[in-house]
Design a protein around this motif. Structure first.
Motif, short mmCIF file in Angstrom:
data_model
loop_
_atom_site.label_atom_id
_atom_site.label_comp_id
_atom_site.label_asym_id
_atom_site.label_seq_id
_atom_site.Cartn_x
_atom_site.Cartn_y
_atom_site.Cartn_z
N LEU A 31 -15.68 47.25 -11.21
CA LEU A 31 -16.53 46.60 -10.22
C LEU A 31 -17.01 47.59 -9.17
O LEU A 31 -18.18 47.61 -8.80
CB LEU A 31 -15.78 45.44 -9.57
N ALA A 32 -16.09 48.47 -8.73
CA ALA A 32 -16.46 49.49 -7.74
C ALA A 32 -17.46 50.47 -8.33
O ALA A 32 -18.40 50.90 -7.65
CB ALA A 32 -15.21 50.22 -7.25
N GLN B 20 -19.61 49.79 -10.69
CA GLN B 20 -20.88 49.06 -10.80
C GLN B 20 -21.60 49.05 -9.46
O GLN B 20 -22.81 49.27 -9.38
CB GLN B 20 -20.63 47.63 -11.28
N GLN B 21 -20.85 48.82 -8.38
CA GLN B 21 -21.48 48.83 -7.06
C GLN B 21 -21.97 50.23 -6.70
O GLN B 21 -23.04 50.38 -6.12
CB GLN B 21 -20.54 48.33 -5.98
N TRP C 280 -25.21 50.74 -8.38
CA TRP C 280 -26.23 49.94 -7.69
C TRP C 280 -26.65 50.65 -6.40
O TRP C 280 -27.84 50.74 -6.09
CB TRP C 280 -25.69 48.54 -7.40
N LEU C 281 -25.67 51.17 -5.66
CA LEU C 281 -25.99 51.87 -4.41
C LEU C 281 -26.81 53.13 -4.68
O LEU C 281 -27.71 53.45 -3.91
CB LEU C 281 -24.69 52.23 -3.67
N PHE D 250 -27.00 43.11 -4.31
CA PHE D 250 -25.86 43.27 -5.21
C PHE D 250 -25.24 41.92 -5.58
O PHE D 250 -24.72 41.77 -6.69
CB PHE D 250 -24.81 44.18 -4.58
N ASP D 251 -25.29 40.95 -4.69
CA ASP D 251 -24.71 39.64 -5.03
C ASP D 251 -25.45 38.99 -6.21
O ASP D 251 -24.84 38.32 -7.04
CB ASP D 251 -24.64 38.71 -3.83
N LEU E 49 -24.17 40.70 -9.27
CA LEU E 49 -22.87 40.14 -9.62
C LEU E 49 -23.01 38.77 -10.28
O LEU E 49 -22.23 38.43 -11.17
CB LEU E 49 -21.98 40.02 -8.38
N TYR F 148 -30.69 46.38 -12.65
CA TYR F 148 -31.21 46.59 -11.30
C TYR F 148 -32.72 46.61 -11.34
O TYR F 148 -33.31 47.61 -11.71
CB TYR F 148 -30.67 47.90 -10.73
N SER G 150 -21.88 51.45 2.88
CA SER G 150 -21.36 50.77 1.69
C SER G 150 -20.66 51.74 0.75
O SER G 150 -19.63 51.41 0.17
CB SER G 150 -22.50 50.06 0.95
N ASN H 79 -16.78 51.42 -0.26
CA ASN H 79 -16.45 51.41 -1.69
C ASN H 79 -15.38 52.47 -1.98
O ASN H 79 -14.37 52.20 -2.64
CB ASN H 79 -17.71 51.66 -2.51
#
Length: 126
Positions: free
Chosen positions: A9-10, A12-13, A16-17, A44-45, A48, A72, A105, A109
């Motif tokens: 999950l981290a 993936q974020q 995205w960032l 990002f929500d 998700l 994205y 962010s 993270n």
């Protein structure tokens, strides 16, 4: 229900960032390009919501959600500002604010991943 891997999950974020940071950098680079329209990516929500992560509430009142696969999409933002003299919608101040959000962010993270890594390492020590 599949287990949620915090490190996935981290990651993936973080991806995205990176995509968002790239979109913001492109906006700043084209601040003086006539007719350029500001680009951003979906929040990002929403990513998700389309991923395999499904949140489950443990008590009433806690948040829950669910979804399928992440991608994205870069889209042109609606012009929030008047058209600038260069006939584009890039407001450098807004882009710098977004860049600051991305930096914070990334830092959060990284801090969360480090804390969980430390916790796992401590739990596996004999």
């Amino acid at each position: 229900m599949d287990p949620v891997n915090l490190f996935d999950l981290a990651a993936q974020q973080a991806r995205w960032l990176s995509v968002r940071q790239n979109a913001i950098a492109g906006n700043v680079a084209n601040a003086n390009t006539p007719g350029y329209r500001t680009n951003d990516i979906e929040p990002f929500d929403k990513v998700l919501d389309r991923s395999r992560v499904a949140m489950t509430s443990t008590q009433t009142g806690h948040l829950s959600g669910g979804a399928t696969e992440a991608g994205y999409a870069i889209k042109a933002e609606d012009p929030k500002h008047a058209v600038l003299p260069s006939d584009n919608t890039v407001a450098v101040e807004d882009e710098l604010m977004k860049a600051g959000e991305v930096r914070r962010s990334f830092e959060l993270n990284t801090a969360i991943v480090k804390a969980f890594h430390r916790m796992i390492m401590l739990s596996t020590k004999a």
